[in-house]
Motif scaffolding. Sequence first.
Motif, PDB file in Angstrom:
ATOM      1  N   GLU A 796       0.826  -1.190   0.000  1.00  0.00           N
ATOM      2  CA  GLU A 796       0.000   0.000   0.000  1.00  0.00           C
ATOM      3  C   GLU A 796       0.874   1.258   0.000  1.00  0.00           C
ATOM      4  OE1 GLU A 796      -0.028  -2.266   2.375  1.00  0.00           O
ATOM      5  OE2 GLU A 796       0.935  -1.348   4.084  1.00  0.00           O
ATOM      6  N   VAL A 797       0.282   2.380  -0.455  1.00  0.00           N
ATOM      7  CA  VAL A 797       0.971   3.658  -0.461  1.00  0.00           C
ATOM      8  C   VAL A 797       0.727   4.343   0.878  1.00  0.00           C
ATOM      9  CG1 VAL A 797       1.151   5.911  -1.565  1.00  0.00           C
ATOM     10  CG2 VAL A 797       0.702   3.872  -2.956  1.00  0.00           C
ATOM     11  N   VAL A 798       1.829   4.805   1.503  1.00  0.00           N
ATOM     12  CA  VAL A 798       1.687   5.556   2.759  1.00  0.00           C
ATOM     13  C   VAL A 798       2.261   6.947   2.521  1.00  0.00           C
ATOM     14  CG1 VAL A 798       1.833   3.495   4.194  1.00  0.00           C
ATOM     15  CG2 VAL A 798       3.914   4.751   3.641  1.00  0.00           C
ATOM     16  N   GLU A 799       1.875   7.887   3.373  1.00  0.00           N
ATOM     17  CA  GLU A 799       2.411   9.238   3.257  1.00  0.00           C
ATOM     18  C   GLU A 799       3.290   9.541   4.464  1.00  0.00           C
ATOM     19  OE1 GLU A 799      -0.013  12.516   2.390  1.00  0.00           O
ATOM     20  OE2 GLU A 799      -0.879  11.657   0.562  1.00  0.00           O
ATOM     21  N   VAL A 800       4.468  10.106   4.200  1.00  0.00           N
ATOM     22  CA  VAL A 800       5.408  10.494   5.243  1.00  0.00           C
ATOM     23  C   VAL A 800       5.666  11.991   5.073  1.00  0.00           C
ATOM     24  CG1 VAL A 800       7.702  10.160   6.210  1.00  0.00           C
ATOM     25  CG2 VAL A 800       6.473   8.203   5.227  1.00  0.00           C
ATOM     26  N   ILE A 806       6.032   3.978  -1.304  1.00  0.00           N
ATOM     27  CA  ILE A 806       5.751   2.545  -1.471  1.00  0.00           C
ATOM     28  C   ILE A 806       6.999   1.807  -1.036  1.00  0.00           C
ATOM     29  CG2 ILE A 806       5.366   0.674  -3.117  1.00  0.00           C
ATOM     30  CD1 ILE A 806       3.720   2.518  -4.814  1.00  0.00           C
ATOM     31  N   ALA A 807       6.882   1.017   0.022  1.00  0.00           N
ATOM     32  CA  ALA A 807       7.993   0.203   0.514  1.00  0.00           C
ATOM     33  C   ALA A 807       7.544  -1.249   0.473  1.00  0.00           C
ATOM     34  CB  ALA A 807       8.385   0.613   1.928  1.00  0.00           C
ATOM     35  N   ARG A 808       8.215  -2.051  -0.307  1.00  0.00           N
ATOM     36  CA  ARG A 808       7.691  -3.395  -0.586  1.00  0.00           C
ATOM     37  C   ARG A 808       8.836  -4.388  -0.702  1.00  0.00           C
ATOM     38  NH1 ARG A 808       4.496  -3.233  -5.975  1.00  0.00           N
ATOM     39  NH2 ARG A 808       2.931  -2.431  -4.544  1.00  0.00           N
ATOM     40  N   ARG A 809       8.623  -5.554  -0.106  1.00  0.00           N
ATOM     41  CA  ARG A 809       9.533  -6.683  -0.335  1.00  0.00           C
ATOM     42  C   ARG A 809       9.016  -7.432  -1.561  1.00  0.00           C
ATOM     43  NH1 ARG A 809      11.962 -11.212   3.872  1.00  0.00           N
ATOM     44  NH2 ARG A 809      12.998 -12.492   2.257  1.00  0.00           N
ATOM     45  N   VAL A 810       9.884  -7.583  -2.556  1.00  0.00           N
ATOM     46  CA  VAL A 810       9.455  -8.140  -3.832  1.00  0.00           C
ATOM     47  C   VAL A 810       9.977  -9.567  -4.001  1.00  0.00           C
ATOM     48  CG1 VAL A 810       9.296  -5.899  -4.953  1.00  0.00           C
ATOM     49  CG2 VAL A 810      11.454  -7.136  -5.002  1.00  0.00           C
ATOM     50  N   ARG A 828       2.985   5.627 -11.743  1.00  0.00           N
ATOM     51  CA  ARG A 828       1.649   5.485 -11.149  1.00  0.00           C
ATOM     52  C   ARG A 828       1.423   6.524 -10.061  1.00  0.00           C
ATOM     53  NH1 ARG A 828       1.132  -1.038 -10.037  1.00  0.00           N
ATOM     54  NH2 ARG A 828       1.198  -1.742 -12.231  1.00  0.00           N
ATOM     55  N   MET A 829       2.446   6.760  -9.211  1.00  0.00           N
ATOM     56  CA  MET A 829       2.276   7.692  -8.101  1.00  0.00           C
ATOM     57  C   MET A 829       2.264   9.143  -8.564  1.00  0.00           C
ATOM     58  SD  MET A 829       4.427   6.358  -4.811  1.00  0.00           S
ATOM     59  CE  MET A 829       5.971   6.304  -5.670  1.00  0.00           C
ATOM     60  N   GLY A 830       3.051   9.436  -9.592  1.00  0.00           N
ATOM     61  CA  GLY A 830       3.183  10.824 -10.027  1.00  0.00           C
ATOM     62  C   GLY A 830       4.237  11.555  -9.248  1.00  0.00           C
ATOM     63  N   SER A 831       4.181  11.453  -7.924  1.00  0.00           N
ATOM     64  CA  SER A 831       5.174  12.065  -7.054  1.00  0.00           C
ATOM     65  C   SER A 831       5.339  11.176  -5.837  1.00  0.00           C
ATOM     66  CB  SER A 831       4.752  13.470  -6.628  1.00  0.00           C
ATOM     67  OG  SER A 831       5.680  14.014  -5.701  1.00  0.00           O
ATOM     68  N   GLY A 832       6.571  10.798  -5.510  1.00  0.00           N
ATOM     69  CA  GLY A 832       6.782   9.953  -4.349  1.00  0.00           C
ATOM     70  C   GLY A 832       8.094   9.203  -4.408  1.00  0.00           C
ATOM     71  N   ALA A 900      11.648   1.818   6.456  1.00  0.00           N
ATOM     72  CA  ALA A 900      11.633   2.794   5.366  1.00  0.00           C
ATOM     73  C   ALA A 900      10.922   4.095   5.739  1.00  0.00           C
ATOM     74  CB  ALA A 900      11.034   2.181   4.113  1.00  0.00           C
ATOM     75  N   PRO A 901       9.701   4.051   6.321  1.00  0.00           N
ATOM     76  CA  PRO A 901       9.033   5.324   6.662  1.00  0.00           C
ATOM     77  C   PRO A 901       9.855   6.193   7.616  1.00  0.00           C
ATOM     78  CG  PRO A 901       7.466   3.502   6.707  1.00  0.00           C
ATOM     79  CD  PRO A 901       8.813   2.883   6.589  1.00  0.00           C
ATOM     80  N   ALA A 902      10.440   5.563   8.670  1.00  0.00           N
ATOM     81  CA  ALA A 902      11.212   6.338   9.636  1.00  0.00           C
ATOM     82  C   ALA A 902      12.462   6.934   9.002  1.00  0.00           C
ATOM     83  CB  ALA A 902      11.596   5.455  10.832  1.00  0.00           C
ATOM     84  N   SER A 903      13.133   6.176   8.142  1.00  0.00           N
ATOM     85  CA  SER A 903      14.339   6.685   7.483  1.00  0.00           C
ATOM     86  C   SER A 903      14.006   7.834   6.548  1.00  0.00           C
ATOM     87  CB  SER A 903      15.036   5.559   6.717  1.00  0.00           C
ATOM     88  OG  SER A 903      15.496   4.551   7.600  1.00  0.00           O
TER      89      SER A 903
END
Length: 909
Positions: A796-800, A806-810, A828-832, A900-903
């Motif tokens: 899912e997309v989160v906002e920081v 988008i932080a994902r294990r692939v 897809r995101m446009g900005s991020g 990822a979000p905290a960093s």
Amino acid sequence: MARFADAHEIRSTFLRFYEERGHAVVPSSPLVPFDDPTLLFVNAGMVQFKDVFTGRDKRDYSRATSAQRCLRAGGKHNDLDNVGFTPRHHTLFEMLGNFSFGDYFKADAIRWAWTLLTEVLEIPASRLVVSVFNGEGEDAPFDQEAFDLWAEIIPRERIYAFDAKENFWQMGDTGPCGPCSEIHIFLEGDEAPPDAGKPKMGPAFEDRRYMELWNLVFMQYEKLASGEMNRLPAPSVDTGAGLERLAAVLEGARSNYETSLFRPIVDRAKSLAGVSGDQGEHEASFRVIADHARAAAFLIADGVTPEQSGRPYVLRRIMRRAIRHGSLVGLDELFFHKVCDEVVQRFSDAYPELLEAREAIEGAVRIEEEGFRRTLNRGLRRVSKIIEGLDEGASEFPVDEAADLYTSAGFPVDLTRVIAEENDLRLDEAAVAERLEALKGDAGFAGVGAKVSDVYFEIAKRLGKGSEFLGYEVDEGEGTLLAIVVPGEGEGEDAAELVEIQEAGVGQRVELIFDRTPFYAESGGQAGDTGEIRFAHSDQGPGSDARLRVEDTRKPTGGLHVHVATVEQGAIRVGDRFALRVEAARRDAIRRNHSATHLLHHALRAELGKHVTQKGSLVAPERLRFDFSHGGPLTREETREIEARVNAMIVANAPSGTAQMSLPEAKEAGAIGLFGEKYGDQVRVVTIGGDSVELCGGTHVRRAGDIGLFKIIAEGGVAQGVRRIEAVTGLGALRWVQDTAAVLEDVGAELHARDQADVMVRLGKLQEELADKRREVDSLKRKLTTGGAAAGKGDEVVEVSGVKLIARRVPVADPKIMREAADTLRDRMGSGVVVLAGERDGKANLLVAATKDLAGKTVHAGKLAAALITHVDGRGGGRPDMAQAGGPKVAGLDELIAAAPASLQAQLG
């Protein structure tokens, strides 16, 4: 400062920086300069552009950048004795540079250098100082232009002005020249002191607080023989920055040997020695080994092999110095080829020629170490005895003893000097050289080299002549046994010494010298003969039923033919007569292959050009190998034509011929001299097939048709500019053709092909089907990575702080697929920001990407990657818009994604 995975990334960052500014990325030239007798080795980045600067050569680009391998270990530029004992002296080093051939000049050169150092590499500007030419020492003015350009960038008190010795460059006494601007870094703090106005302060006055990072040369004059300076119509730029020094600065290393360029090689040497960590006074030895392994690997890849003079002797000195330091730290087994292979593994991505020459490097290094270890053990014992026997207070090492060490044991004079100096003794090398010249005249032959045992030198001196060779005309004959040599019977090292005896019995392995022999001794690439020796008669008493099996024949020195044999029956003694019989079938096979190498050499020169010269050969009974100079792989058509030319000469069946003549006469006759040979007053000229004319001492067929059939079975590169052909002849060639035909028949049966032509049609269809399947697999991988059914946790997309993440294990961590997936997700995101991580081949892979509106302004992808990769014990970074990194700790991938979000928040503030 910017963080890099290793120094190899620093190199690629430098080249990419200039490539983005319109520079052609030019590969490093070989260490051996092409057609430039003024240089022993390439010693600067500009050497390959020398003729471009002078106008004799034209390129299809006016801007260039390169990472040039350089070597300084001989002639004027010789730092060999310092290598390993100082932080920054090396034999081989890499010079990063950018060049302008009449294109941009000082303004761009200065601006780009500063941008690269301070913004890309992120070296603090406060630690950097620069220098310009002050107008003293040459008929050229103060470089006001460079001073003013630097004054726009840094405070004037950090701009030094030095004379021509420091800041004026010229190619020679005449020709292109101009002022320099050097960039130095202050090593002892966060800010360089304002010393520029103080006398005898700063980087030009042996001030160890500074280290030169980069030299910018501005070629704007031409110096005439009169000393007059004329301005060039098209000024040029030549710069050089040492990769080793940049790596030390960016990696925070006190010494170049502690960087990622050297540490893995040093550690490899230590692991072979069974040690780790700092080795105190022995640390320098491991550094010598690491440095010299780099130099040896690159030199051999560039076609240099260890020999007795010129460039090859420089390589031999480097290798022997490393091997001796290995013995000082307990490396008593063969080790240097393993350290050189570490170099191949570490540097082959940037220099693929190392990988191509891997086998040649290992072989050359192993052979040299095997020979030198024998020399080293004997020589060191003798040097110690000589020193122990000197009078108390002596200050000189005896010249005659040093010369005898070289002639009788092959012990290098320069190594004797080093050991003498370690014992506070001086050795006059010039006097030793004079003595060696005199010994050549006395003995009739030159120094015997590293692999000659003392006993053979003494035998050759006693006999005064070599064995008479009968083998050009016959395969058997009689000879009187002159000497028997066997391994010594002592313990330890002495057991390896060869000693002379008078008699030998059943089961003994012996080395025999006769006055006359039909056995050919290994030389010129041709294998030594094997065969049988039987007792003939004796003038010394009762006869014998002695019989020996000859396993090899060698020629160590002075023309001696040494028969390596085992006594199978009876007893032998010096002075008896023996019947010597060469194994005829094996000799015939060798003849065919040797004559075929001559025809091959002729065909190569006819097809490819006169630049083709022999670089090495192997002539064995079962096959031949021929190394030759050529710039690239042979095409299929070239190979077929060369093969056809050789077989045409065989079918023509012209008689072979030999003649003795002077060297000038041989050259007049068009004879080709083999590489590395040393010729006397008279030479043997061999003509094969009517067209091939070469100087050769080997055995050959009587007519070209005796070769039967010639078939090339392999062609490839062994070093920079050196190719290798392997081939078979006669019945061996017939067997190869039959075996290949059988394989083709089996393949046709498996493919249900109607005939040979149909085999290729069916293979083509299979390849098309395979390519389709691969495209399908890649498409599935991209879908999985960008969020398909198996996207899994964290898609899912989160906002920081207002920035989408988008932080994902692939499931697919292929770098190419990850980059494509990141592009799709950014669109897809446009900005991020996109963070993708996964496992590949047992390692963790990470990719961080930011959209253009954020990259370098709000978010720096490289810095975010550097923060996240620590969760998998990795290092890395990259550009503001995209960065990739890796680490060994796969178990930390979930932790990485979670962080990822905290960093990102920490970077956004």
